[in-house]
Design a protein around this motif. Sequence first.
Motif, mmCIF file in Angstrom:
data_model
loop_
_atom_site.group_PDB
_atom_site.id
_atom_site.type_symbol
_atom_site.label_atom_id
_atom_site.label_comp_id
_atom_site.label_asym_id
_atom_site.label_seq_id
_atom_site.Cartn_x
_atom_site.Cartn_y
_atom_site.Cartn_z
ATOM 1 N N SER A 116 0.840 -1.204 0.000
ATOM 2 C CA SER A 116 0.000 0.000 0.000
ATOM 3 C C SER A 116 0.872 1.251 0.000
ATOM 4 C CB SER A 116 -0.887 0.039 1.246
ATOM 5 O OG SER A 116 -1.739 -1.082 1.295
ATOM 6 N N ASN A 119 2.463 1.868 -3.396
ATOM 7 C CA ASN A 119 1.544 2.439 -4.381
ATOM 8 C C ASN A 119 1.172 3.883 -4.038
ATOM 9 O OD1 ASN A 119 1.474 0.275 -6.159
ATOM 10 N ND2 ASN A 119 -0.032 -0.815 -4.912
ATOM 11 N N GLY A 150 -4.161 -2.017 -2.467
ATOM 12 C CA GLY A 150 -3.892 -1.750 -1.064
ATOM 13 C C GLY A 150 -5.073 -1.123 -0.360
ATOM 14 N N GLU A 222 -1.898 -4.280 -12.256
ATOM 15 C CA GLU A 222 -1.183 -5.503 -11.909
ATOM 16 C C GLU A 222 -1.003 -6.264 -13.233
ATOM 17 O OE1 GLU A 222 -4.812 -5.786 -9.286
ATOM 18 O OE2 GLU A 222 -3.596 -7.419 -8.454
ATOM 19 N N THR A 227 -6.011 -10.255 -6.314
ATOM 20 C CA THR A 227 -7.200 -10.285 -5.470
ATOM 21 C C THR A 227 -8.492 -10.164 -6.277
ATOM 22 O OG1 THR A 227 -5.814 -9.391 -3.745
ATOM 23 C CG2 THR A 227 -8.164 -9.242 -3.369
ATOM 24 N N VAL A 257 3.318 -6.259 -6.833
ATOM 25 C CA VAL A 257 3.353 -6.688 -5.431
ATOM 26 C C VAL A 257 3.138 -8.205 -5.331
ATOM 27 C CG1 VAL A 257 2.121 -6.504 -3.217
ATOM 28 C CG2 VAL A 257 2.816 -4.433 -4.449
ATOM 29 N N ILE A 258 2.230 -8.746 -6.141
ATOM 30 C CA ILE A 258 2.045 -10.207 -6.170
ATOM 31 C C ILE A 258 2.933 -10.855 -7.232
ATOM 32 C CG2 ILE A 258 0.429 -12.027 -6.894
ATOM 33 C CD1 ILE A 258 -1.755 -10.608 -5.333
HETATM 34 N N1 PMP Z 1 -0.868 -4.489 -4.573
HETATM 35 C C1 PMP Z 1 -1.238 -5.751 -4.779
HETATM 36 C C2 PMP Z 1 -1.277 -6.273 -6.178
HETATM 37 C C3 PMP Z 1 -1.577 -6.560 -3.692
HETATM 38 O O1 PMP Z 1 -1.959 -7.819 -3.901
HETATM 39 C C4 PMP Z 1 -1.499 -6.039 -2.387
HETATM 40 C C5 PMP Z 1 -1.837 -6.869 -1.166
HETATM 41 N N2 PMP Z 1 -2.396 -8.084 -1.349
HETATM 42 C C6 PMP Z 1 -1.124 -4.711 -2.234
HETATM 43 C C7 PMP Z 1 -0.794 -3.965 -3.334
HETATM 44 C C8 PMP Z 1 -1.062 -4.083 -0.879
HETATM 45 O O2 PMP Z 1 -0.022 -4.578 -0.150
HETATM 46 P P1 PMP Z 1 -0.011 -4.457 1.458
HETATM 47 O O3 PMP Z 1 -1.096 -5.335 1.971
HETATM 48 O O4 PMP Z 1 1.382 -4.917 1.800
HETATM 49 O O5 PMP Z 1 -0.206 -3.023 1.781
#
Ligand code: PMP
Length: 461
Positions: A116, A119, A150, A222, A227, A257-258
């Motif tokens: 989060s 981003n 996030g 992404e 998610t 992030v993923i």
């Molecule tokens: N971006 C993506 C693609 C995510 O999957 C996630 C969390 N699953 C985040 C950002 C946010 O990451 P965080 O929970 O570490 O803040």
Amino acid sequence: MSNSMRARDIAYHLHPQTNLALHESVGPTVMARGEGAYVYDDDGRQYIEGMAGLWCAALGLSEKRLVEVATRQFNTLPYYQNFAHRSTGPAIDLAERLIELAPVPMSKVLFQSSGSEANDTAIKLAWYYFHAIGKPQKKKIIGRRRGYHGTSIASASLTGLPHLHRDFNLPLEGFLHVSCPHFYREGRPGETEEAFASRLAEELDTLIIQEGPDTVAAFFAEPAMGTGGAVIPPAGYFAKIQEVLRRHDVLLIADEVITGFGRTGAWWGSQTFGVEPDMISCAKALTAAYMPLSALLLSERIYGAMRAQSEKIGVFGHGYTYGAHPVACAVGLEALRIYEADGLIEHSAVMGQRLGVGLRKLADHPLVGEVRGAGLMWGVELVRAKATREPFPAERKFGLDIQQHAFEAGLVVRALGDTLVFAPPLIVNQEQVDEILRRFASALDAGLHGFLKSGGVLEAA
Ligand code: PMP
């Protein structure tokens, strides 16, 4: 689990992404111990971690090399900060390694502690960049429906999931969303994947023109959506989207992030899906989740403008206390070393292939509408009617039934709506992949049996 653990969890511990009232009756499953791809609850029950926690524990749950590196760093310098010209060895080494690994030429790395935050930072830097180049009115940020970025105020605004907005006064003004690139759900009858991708690029083009290209700063994506339900982009999607973004001078930010560090069978999702971003956010597998750490990679073009702007203002007025935490950076560096030394990126592709072939065999199951994925990131979408792709009523929460049956069969998978998603640790072996498939098939059968027994009717294909 002792009654006291259960009672104290309910009394004191608030769980995110949870129905809080329901938690008071369901209570927690307390996880006590990890071993490779397995996790054990405090009653000693074993589960295969089919989700690597939250898509992140890429090296499983007992990687001693990470523990040793962390211990060494804790004993040497457990914390230092990186504001105002201070640095540490692990931060320097990891920044250099990330620039070497980047899927497109990148210039600098900025560290935070979560996806989060990475981003949020990318949004701020997009704004800072356009101020620096004399286009301060370029502010709007475009995300995609079902995209996840996030839960901080800005990253949740960017996210395209209604339950992350509802009653939080979100999204903030100036955050816009375009269609989810999910061909199975959003494609029109007779439309090819390529034509679908063209239509989405036109939609983006139309939105930017309507809003005014001089008001739009950045588009976030992404490479493959996590998610939102393990959504793989249609053929040609990013090439077409990038053409539109370049034409309107809109920055492209890849949220890796993923997908970063092997999840899609390559180092980066950008490589798997042909993304050429101006910035990349990454986290999760960066440290295999053993320490909280995220990184934002930015191009020379962005850095050059930021440099000039910070000189003009006197300071780059941004940063976090725990950014570039030396223990997290040391663990990150070791995780990246292990991915390479142990051949885990290639291993992810091979195991992912096996998992995908196995899941695709389930496409004939009466409940399964679509099986989709890449590398070690897969989704199985359930439907009530295969021929028409009619979903189950949302309030039926059928995905959660299957998630629960799987859990009872000793498999952790996650229901995102009625899509069951799989993202096992990259270290998962052949036998474990087969075990995941067996346990999941039995969960599907148990779900079907329960559904039919309760008078449910499926429409045959
Ligand atoms: N971006 C993506 C693609 C995510 O999957 C996630 C969390 N699953 C985040 C950002 C946010 O990451 P965080 O929970 O570490 O803040």
